[in-house]
Design a protein around this motif. Structure first.
Motif, mmCIF file in Angstrom:
data_model
loop_
_atom_site.group_PDB
_atom_site.id
_atom_site.type_symbol
_atom_site.label_atom_id
_atom_site.label_comp_id
_atom_site.label_asym_id
_atom_site.label_seq_id
_atom_site.Cartn_x
_atom_site.Cartn_y
_atom_site.Cartn_z
ATOM 1 N N THR A 182 0.855 -1.178 0.000
ATOM 2 C CA THR A 182 0.000 0.000 0.000
ATOM 3 C C THR A 182 0.894 1.233 0.000
ATOM 4 N N GLU A 236 -4.669 2.805 -0.182
ATOM 5 C CA GLU A 236 -3.986 3.337 0.999
ATOM 6 C C GLU A 236 -4.934 3.722 2.125
ATOM 7 N N SER A 269 -2.682 -3.453 5.275
ATOM 8 C CA SER A 269 -2.508 -4.091 3.964
ATOM 9 C C SER A 269 -2.590 -5.603 4.076
#
Length: 264
Positions: free
Chosen positions: A51, A71, A262
């Protein structure tokens, strides 16, 4: 063997999180080459979950199988398990203020989130202006010098404007960041760096405070690598509770919310 690794490849730092023997392990890399050198020692069977702004570039140059996660979603998803780990529970309704290279404010409820506000004032500002003010390029050197300074020697305060009369507002409030820097020759580099921390903190809490009022939320979770060892900034972010109704919560491992998220 570690089966999967989360990597938040941001604009300034690269944060890594993975689980080893049921415990989260965290690493930070200041340069992409250092990360790649470390990854060369990681099994090709390990999957990487990426990310951050540099995730796309990183995916092109690594050897391991990889996946990219958006993100903002990663930040929110990573904050939840870290809240449980460090504070024992997750609020039903809260704000996340992420202070990385820049700053973003998210409203998080039980089943969703939205990004409300953002600013270009953040860690990148601290490093850039910190270098111009002090000549230092290391984050912890800039923070350490700021901790020794007094922002009131560089900032113009409300009481300075109204003196010798009584100020109609709290006299110690900042009227102008760096508003005395050009006239107070006794102000030191440390004072100016303290003023820089004050500027970043005041701008951030102003945005987060507006978001708190708009959403009716009091709990503000502060995350991001700019807070690492940065007690002066945490102090500023906590200093307006008498004027504004909010509860600041700092995560010890808040720099790694993206890397942790992530993986989820």
């Amino acid at each position: 063997m570690v089966s999967k690794i989360g990597i938040d490849a941001g604009g300034s730092l690269i944060k890594v999180a993975y689980e080893d023997n049921r415990a989260l392990v965290f690493k930070t890399f200041s340069e992409m080459d250092l990360l790649l050198e470390w990854l060369n020692g990681i099994s090709l069977e390990t999957e990487l979950y990426l990310t951050g702004g540099k995730a796309g570039y990183l995916q092109q140059i690594i050897k391991q199988k990889s996946h990219i996660k958006e993100e903002f979603q990663a930040i929110v998803d990573g904050a939840r398990p870290l809240l449980v780990q460090e504070h024992g529970s997750i609020p039903d309704n809260f704000l996340i203020t992420s202070i990385g290279t820049g700053t973003s404010v998210f409203h998080v409820t039980d089943g969703s989130f939205s990004r409300l506000l953002g600013s270009g004032i953040g860690g990148g500002t601290l490093m850039g202006l910190g270098k111009l003010l002090s000549g230092k390029t290391a984050f912890h050197d800039i923070v350490a010098l700021a901790a020794k300074g007094n922002h009131q020697n560089s900032d113009l305060l409300v009481k300075n404007i109204y003196a010798p009369s009584e100020a109609p507002l709290l006299g110690d409030l900042t009227a102008a960041n760096f508003g005395k820097a050009h006239i107070n020759e006794q102000a030191t580099v440390e004072d100016h760096l303290a003023s820089l921390i004050q500027l970043i903190g005041e701008t951030t809490i102003s945005l987060a405070g507006q978001a708190a009022v708009a959403t009716g939320v009091e709990k503000i979770i502060f995350v991001g690598s700019t807070l690492n060892g940065n007690e002066p900034l945490k102090k500023v972010l906590s200093s307006f509770q008498e004027m504004m109704s909010y509860e600041p919560i700092f995560l010890d491992n808040g720099a790694y919310v993206g890397a942790v998220g992530s993986l989820i």
